[in-house]
Write an enzyme that holds these catalytic residues in place. Structure first.
Site, short mmCIF file in Angstrom:
data_model
loop_
_atom_site.label_atom_id
_atom_site.label_comp_id
_atom_site.label_asym_id
_atom_site.label_seq_id
_atom_site.Cartn_x
_atom_site.Cartn_y
_atom_site.Cartn_z
N GLU A 50 0.81 -1.23 0.00
CA GLU A 50 0.00 0.00 0.00
C GLU A 50 0.84 1.27 0.00
OE1 GLU A 50 -0.64 -2.63 1.88
OE2 GLU A 50 -2.76 -3.14 1.75
N PHE A 112 -11.18 -7.29 13.82
CA PHE A 112 -10.11 -7.74 12.94
C PHE A 112 -9.81 -6.65 11.90
CE2 PHE A 112 -8.85 -9.98 8.97
CZ PHE A 112 -7.59 -10.37 9.39
N GLN A 113 -8.56 -6.32 11.72
CA GLN A 113 -8.09 -5.29 10.79
C GLN A 113 -8.74 -3.93 11.06
OE1 GLN A 113 -8.22 -6.87 6.70
NE2 GLN A 113 -6.13 -7.62 7.03
N LYS A 162 -17.53 -0.85 6.11
CA LYS A 162 -18.01 -1.82 5.13
C LYS A 162 -19.54 -1.78 5.00
CE LYS A 162 -17.39 -6.47 3.44
NZ LYS A 162 -16.67 -7.74 3.58
N MET A 478 24.23 9.16 2.04
CA MET A 478 24.11 10.41 2.79
C MET A 478 24.38 10.17 4.27
SD MET A 478 23.77 13.57 2.33
CE MET A 478 22.86 14.14 0.90
#
Lengths: 568, 163
Positions: A50, A112-113, A162, A478
């Site tokens: 993602e 969940f999630q 949802k 760097m």
């Protein structure tokens, strides 16, 4: 007719003219993905992580002026995207992020999630929404797009549980949405613009410093006209490169921590400074007290009032849309341009030419090991200076910024504010999709590249013929440079001794990989790679491990306190 | 310097945390913060007491204005204004202290709201200094509990903060 929340989401995206959505499916967004499947107007790009979705949407926006869109699921989908959202926020990139959420009845139950998406992203978005009622969905998405692209742009997140994607209602997409609490100032104050014109006309040692705001607001044509009218020197920030043609004689290079000697000296010693769409950040002016120790008058044009007088007090603040303000300023200046002190300007330019003669970007051109600067110079030549260049973060980013002379805005795509390693490749995907057929190169380093290299697989799926220019010095360059300068050469954890074979890595993902070890092979390898219009080619340049980026203003120092290559 | 800043903001969930988050993220002080809906239920009015140099206060008002939920911001300290804070204080009131407590409440124009054999609960309104003075005037051991609302403020005269 009532339609589902998921269908409303897709219809809104269609109404906004969204061409690509960058995303990754998951439980909470399955219904939206089902609606995506049933239509073909909005195309979906399936990333491999993602973070890549957010960077790709961001790159798409930077290269196209359109609003980038990404779609991710709840929980880890959101947290993975956060780095990309914060990257876009720091660089004011218009983006709409649609996130799935657990059903409204499960919110707060540690489902969940489940993650508090609105809470976790609050400090790194322009605004965000949790939509609890399907009837609010279309107006909220309208607001999200409006907020993302107007005023000082930025990412806006819309979190959709949802059950809201399953619920139904009538769909109507509003043409506009009034918001009493959000009215960005567009028109600059005429009195302030008059004062600014006066200061510019009286300047003995003028300087113009422009940033990402010029690129974002499409003000490059106005800036060029203003500069041609005034004949002043101009510098760009890292975010502002391409806002003024890098090949123009009035351009004296990038300024800041790794800016040119002449740009930094001119900034420090000017008596009138015009700042346009820039924010005097720490990597630009270094120590604000040191900068403030020289008296000068400052005019600052910006769309965001909070960017003005934040780190540096200014004398003439002008809040407004940059192209409009510049138009007004040009109109003010034109009839009285003869009042400029030509003599003073001439001696100021003579001083600048002396600074320029230090040739602060010179490097060892006779080296038998590939110098990274040489690769960028050849990249510039081979692409005719007309490629879209994305970069990751570190030394390679600075060399790309110093040595590729960007002639047009939106050609230089990098994470300036957040400094996100891993940005380059996914951003290049968005850039290539926004500009099919254009030459797109990702200048990267081996450490940055490995942070999002899984997107090589995405590039294969969508046949994105990006050219990856890997300046491979087997160090986090760097970090190593700072350790050399400020930490007694103790290279703590900045070396990687188990790097992958990048050629095989490219091949494993269905691309072409080429390793280049000799300076003489740099140009032929680049020419060969850019001839392949349909293939992604990863060029792995084994570069000098000891090369450093110069000039350098050490952290906390003033702009004129640069370390130059010859001083070490 | 101490400033009292009044804002009107959309009465939406999350608006308060946007303001609180802004102050913590940017390292600004919050001395007190009060918020409640106004006569227009779609708007909340928030009063923030903060402190900082002029530059910091300028940034605070600009950053507040930048929040999408914020409709208006006013620094009340820039002009004459009224500040009030409410305190409820529960004190021990036994023996000779019982009469003394009552007298103190009267001096400060407080009201005794609740009485038991051993305690008084007193309501007191005023600016912060007055409430501090009341607490100072009491024997520490006699204070059982205090709760303060934080300051609310409004401009004097005809100036109004309205949409």
């Amino acid at each position: 007719m009532e339609i589902s929340g998921a269908e409303i989401v897709i219809k809104c995206l269609q109404a906004e003219g969204v061409e690509y959505v960058f995303g990754y499916p998951g439980g909470a967004v399955l219904v939206i993905y089902d609606e995506l499947f049933k239509q073909d107007k909005v195309k979906h790009v399936l990333v491999r992580h993602e973070q890549g979705a957010a960077h790709a949407a961001d790159g798409y926006s930077r290269a196209s002026q359109k609003t980038g869109v990404c779609l991710v699921t709840s929980g880890p989908g959101v947290t993975n995207a956060v780095t990309g959202i914060a990257t876009a926020y720091m660089d004011s990139i218009p983006m709409v992020v649609i996130t799935g959420q657990v059903p409204t009845h499960a919110i707060g139950q540690d489902a969940f999630q489940e993650v508090d998406a609105v809470g976790i992203t609050r400090p790194c978005v322009k605004h965000n929404f949790l939509v609890k009622d399907v009837r609010a969905l279309a107006p909220t998405i309208k607001k999200a797009f409006y907020l993302a692209r107007t005023g000082r742009p930025g990412p806006v997140l819309v979190d959709i549980p949802k059950d809201v994607t399953l619920a139904t209602c009538e769909f109507e997409y509003p043409d506009s949405i009034p918001m009493r609490s959000y009215n960005p100032v567009i028109k600059g104050h005429p009195g302030q613009i008059r004062k600014a014109a006066q200061l510019l006309l009286e300047a003995q040692r003028p300087m113009v410093y422009t940033g990402g705001g010029v690129v974002l607001s499409e003000a490059a044509p106005q800036l060029l006209r203003l500069m041609k009218l005034l004949g002043f020197p101009v510098t760009n920030t890292l975010m502002g490169l391409g806002g003024y043609p890098g090949t123009d004689p009035q351009f004296i290079g990038m300024l800041g921590m790794h800016g040119t000697y002449e740009a930094n000296m001119a900034m420090q010693h000017c008596d009138v400074l015009l700042a346009v769409g820039a924010r005097f950040d720490d990597r630009v002016i270094g120590n604000p007290a040191h900068f403030g120790s020289v008296p000068r008058k400052i005019v600052h044009i910006d769309i965001d009032p909070s960017s003005i007088s934040k780190r540096v007090r200014v004398d003439v603040p002008i809040v407004g849309h940059v192209p409009d303000v510049l138009e007004d300023l040009i109109r003010q200046l034109e009839p009285q341009i003869s009042k400029l002190d030509a003599q003073a300007l001439k001696s100021w330019w003579a001083q600048i030419e002396l600074w320029r003669a230090r040739d602060c970007l010179r490097y060892d051109r006779a080296s038998e090991i590939i110098k990274p600067q040489h690769v960028i110079e050849k990249l510039y030549e081979v692409t005719g200076g007309d490629a879209f260049i994305t970069s990751d973060v570190g030394q390679h980013q600075m060399w790309a910024a110093q040595f590729y002379k960007f002639a047009k805005p939106r050609r230089w795509i990098n994470s300036g504010g957040l400094g996100t390693m891993g940005f380059g490749l996914p951003a290049a995907m968005g850039v290539q999709l926004a500009n099919p057929g254009a030459t797109v190169a990702c200048v990267t380093g081996e450490a940055s590249f490995m942070m999002c290299m899984q997107e090589l697989s995405t590039c294969k799926q969508y046949r994105l013929p990006i050219k990856v220019v890997n300046l491979n010095n087997r160090y986090m360059g760097m970090v190593r440079q700072w350790q050399q300068f400020f930490h007694g050469n103790r290279y703590s954890e900045s070396y990687m001794d188990a790097l992958p074979d990048f050629v095989k890595l490219a091949e494993a993902c269905g691309h072409i990989g080429v390793q280049v070890e000799k300076p003489a092979d740099v140009e032929p390898a680049l020419r060969e790679a850019f001839k392949r219009k349909d293939d992604l080619v990863l060029l792995d340049f084994l570069t000098d491990q000891t090369e450093n980026v110069f000039p350098m203003v050490p952290g906390g120092k003033g702009m004129s306190e640069m370390i130059l290559a010859e001083e070490l | 310097m101490r400033h009292i800043i009044s804002t009107l903001l959309e009465n939406e969930s999350g608006a308060l945390s946007r303001v609180a988050g802004l102050f913590s993220a940017r390292g600004y002080n919050i001395e007190s913060l009060t918020v409640a809906p106004t006569e227009d239920p779609s708007l909340s009015r928030m009063t923030i007491v903060t402190s900082g140099s002029d530059d910091v206060i300028e940034q605070i008002t600009k950053q507040l204005n930048k929040l999408v939920d914020v409709v208006k911001v006013v620094d009340l300290s820039e002009a004459p204004h009224i500040e009030r804070e409410l305190m409820l204080i529960k004190v021990r009131a036994t023996g000779k202290d019982r009469e003394e407590m009552k007298r103190m409440a009267e001096i400060f124009r407080g009201r005794i709201l609740d009485v038991t054999d051993a305690t008084y609960t007193i309501e007191l309104t005023g600016n912060g200094e007055k409430l501090d003075a009341f607490i100072e005037g009491l024997d520490r051991a006699a204070i059982l509990e205090t709760v303060r609302t934080g300051a609310s403020g409004i401009a004097r005269g005809e100036r109004v903060l309205k949409v």
